[in-house]
Design an enzyme around this catalytic site. Structure first.
Site, PDB file in Angstrom:
ATOM      1  N   PHE A 135      -3.567  -3.694  10.368  1.00 49.42           N
ATOM      2  CA  PHE A 135      -2.512  -4.612  10.778  1.00 49.42           C
ATOM      3  C   PHE A 135      -1.207  -3.851  10.767  1.00 49.42           C
ATOM      4  O   PHE A 135      -0.783  -3.335   9.730  1.00 49.42           O
ATOM      5  CB  PHE A 135      -2.424  -5.819   9.844  1.00 49.42           C
ATOM      6  CG  PHE A 135      -1.398  -6.830  10.283  1.00 49.42           C
ATOM      7  CD1 PHE A 135      -1.711  -7.779  11.237  1.00 49.42           C
ATOM      8  CD2 PHE A 135      -0.113  -6.813   9.757  1.00 49.42           C
ATOM      9  CE1 PHE A 135      -0.760  -8.707  11.650  1.00 49.42           C
ATOM     10  CE2 PHE A 135       0.838  -7.731  10.166  1.00 49.42           C
ATOM     11  CZ  PHE A 135       0.513  -8.683  11.121  1.00 49.42           C
ATOM     12  N   ASP A 220       1.126   4.108   7.834  1.00 53.41           N
ATOM     13  CA  ASP A 220       1.793   2.821   7.710  1.00 53.41           C
ATOM     14  C   ASP A 220       1.750   2.423   6.234  1.00 53.41           C
ATOM     15  O   ASP A 220       0.750   1.924   5.747  1.00 53.41           O
ATOM     16  CB  ASP A 220       1.075   1.799   8.598  1.00 53.41           C
ATOM     17  CG  ASP A 220       1.640   0.394   8.481  1.00 53.41           C
ATOM     18  OD1 ASP A 220       2.373   0.116   7.516  1.00 53.41           O
ATOM     19  OD2 ASP A 220       1.325  -0.447   9.341  1.00 53.41           O
ATOM     20  N   LYS A 249       8.733  -4.143   3.611  1.00 54.39           N
ATOM     21  CA  LYS A 249       8.353  -5.005   2.492  1.00 54.39           C
ATOM     22  C   LYS A 249       9.111  -4.683   1.205  1.00 54.39           C
ATOM     23  O   LYS A 249      10.271  -5.041   1.054  1.00 54.39           O
ATOM     24  CB  LYS A 249       6.842  -4.980   2.299  1.00 54.39           C
ATOM     25  CG  LYS A 249       6.098  -5.711   3.442  1.00 54.39           C
ATOM     26  CD  LYS A 249       4.653  -5.934   3.118  1.00 54.39           C
ATOM     27  CE  LYS A 249       3.903  -6.633   4.244  1.00 54.39           C
ATOM     28  NZ  LYS A 249       4.322  -8.018   4.478  1.00 54.39           N
TER      29      LYS A 249
END
Length: 399
Positions: A135, A220, A249
């Site tokens: 994702f 990522d 995040k």
């Protein structure tokens, strides 16, 4: 008291499936709803609140900065942006930083960077290999990059340029690598895909392959970075370095920020080739600098490692008492998943909420736990107790 659920239904696009909870206050590892009820938060804003809610270092940084300078655009130099860039570079293996507003922007920008490198150094190669179950964000291109059909099918035809191959298979990456491939993009541990941990040598093998072919390795680390897995960056666990890395995040300590980092060789953007109006905003950068500095100076990744081990051990003890229902405990640090033999995650998440614990049903048959990185032993034990109570409410305690 307003009916916030009805207001959301009336005014908000129906893109979200929300838990039946309106949060009005957060402090540390706890949140409170509008009636004053307290909950232990093991979602942490989807791994965003790295130091919990309203950490004093972050709050003071925001208060100070918001009274001095809020936004200028990147036409001018601003101090918090450059301080954050310096701190990131000095504590990583990469040399250059671009700051943006989210994880999706960071991965999108990283792919642009890899394509630019391919055009300049790989005879125009442009394709990026990604893994099934990955994702990388919700922009149209990143939906194409993410190896999950449920996210892709509503938006076909998708942008070209991405090759989804089997996760945790170096052979699949090797077979997919052609002269038109410029990069491989992977999460060190897949978060949204269910907290999937690769084989110990997988990333080393990918690193060697990318070196052999001269292509870019993008990691990522949006969910795994900034201490989440027990080291400052998850790739350090596996003994490798990326060419390009994305962050978001936990970097902002609760505020929205993203970052692309690159080694000098792969930092090929020139003036005007990439940009962002709000990227590197002084307020978000001040918050991120405060959060990251606190995490580094207080060795918060070590706490994530220790508390992650304590949480995992507790979950394994619960698994022993529910051997047919719980099939696996997996993850790294404070990014953990509980796998079930049945699709009970949604119902169990609701039972946990009713007990005062917030968890995430990342898959129909899996819960994800991702609390603040400075979580305490007592809070870990409280979460374990509340989770088992929810299991007992859902099923007979005999398993």
């Amino acid at each position: 008291m307003a009916n916030w659920k009805e207001l959301e239904k009336k005014y908000f696009m129906r893109t979200l499936v929300r838990a039946p909870l309106t949060i009005v206050k957060g402090q540390g590892s706890y949140v409170w709803d509008e009636s004053g009820r307290k909950y232990l938060d093991f979602v942490a804003g989807w791994a965003v609140n790295s130091l919990g809610h309203c950490h004093p270092a972050v709050v003071e940084a925001v208060k100070s900065q918001v009274g001095e300078l809020i936004q200028t655009s990147n036409h001018y130099y601003t101090i918090p942006q450059l301080q954050l860039a310096q701190l990131l570079v000095e504590n990583s293996s990469l040399n250059k930083v671009f700051l943006c507003n989210s994880g999706a922007e960071a991965t999108e920008g990283a792919v642009k960077l890899a394509r630019r490198y391919g055009k300049l150094h790989l005879n125009g190669a442009y394709e990026v290999i990604t893994a099934t179950g990955s994702f990388h964000g919700r922009t149209l291109a990143m939906v194409s990059a993410s190896g999950q059909l449920k996210h892709q099918q509503p938006y076909t035809p998708l942008p070209a340029g991405f090759i989804n191959v089997a996760y945790d298979s170096i052979e699949a990456i090797m077979e997919a690598t052609t002269s038109t491939v410029c990069a491989v993009m992977l999460e060190p541990v897949q978060g949204e895909g269910g907290v999937n941990v690769p084989s110990p040598n997988y990333l080393k093998e990918v690193r060697r392959w990318c070196d052999e072919k001269g292509i870019v390795l993008i990691l990522d680390e949006i969910q795994t970075g900034i201490g989440r897995t027990g080291s400052l960056f998850a790739h350090q666990i596996y003994g490798i370095e990326p060419d390009v890395m994305t962050l978001a995040k936990g970097l902002g300590g609760g505020l929205p920020i993203g970052a692309i980092m690159a080694k000098d060789k792969f930092s090929v953007f020139t003036a005007g080739e990439h940009g962002s109006t709000f990227g590197g905003n002084p307020v978000t950068c001040a918050a991120a600098y405060a959060a990251l500095a606190f995490i580094i100076e207080n060795d918060i990744p070590r706490n994530a490692y220790d508390m992650g081990a304590r949480l995992a051990d507790g979950l394994k003890r619960i698994k022993e008492r529910w051997p047919t229902l719980i099939t696996e405990i997996r993850g790294k640090g404070l990014l953990l998943a509980v796998q079930f033999s049945e699709d009970i995650a949604k119902e169990l998440t609701q039972k946990c909420l009713e007990n005062g614990l917030l968890v995430n049903d990342v898959k129909p048959n899996a819960l994800r736990l991702m609390p603040a990185l400075n979580i305490t032993e007592d809070e870990v034990e409280e979460a374990l107790s509340l989770l088992e109570m929810a299991l007992c409410r859902l099923r007979s305690c005999q398993g």
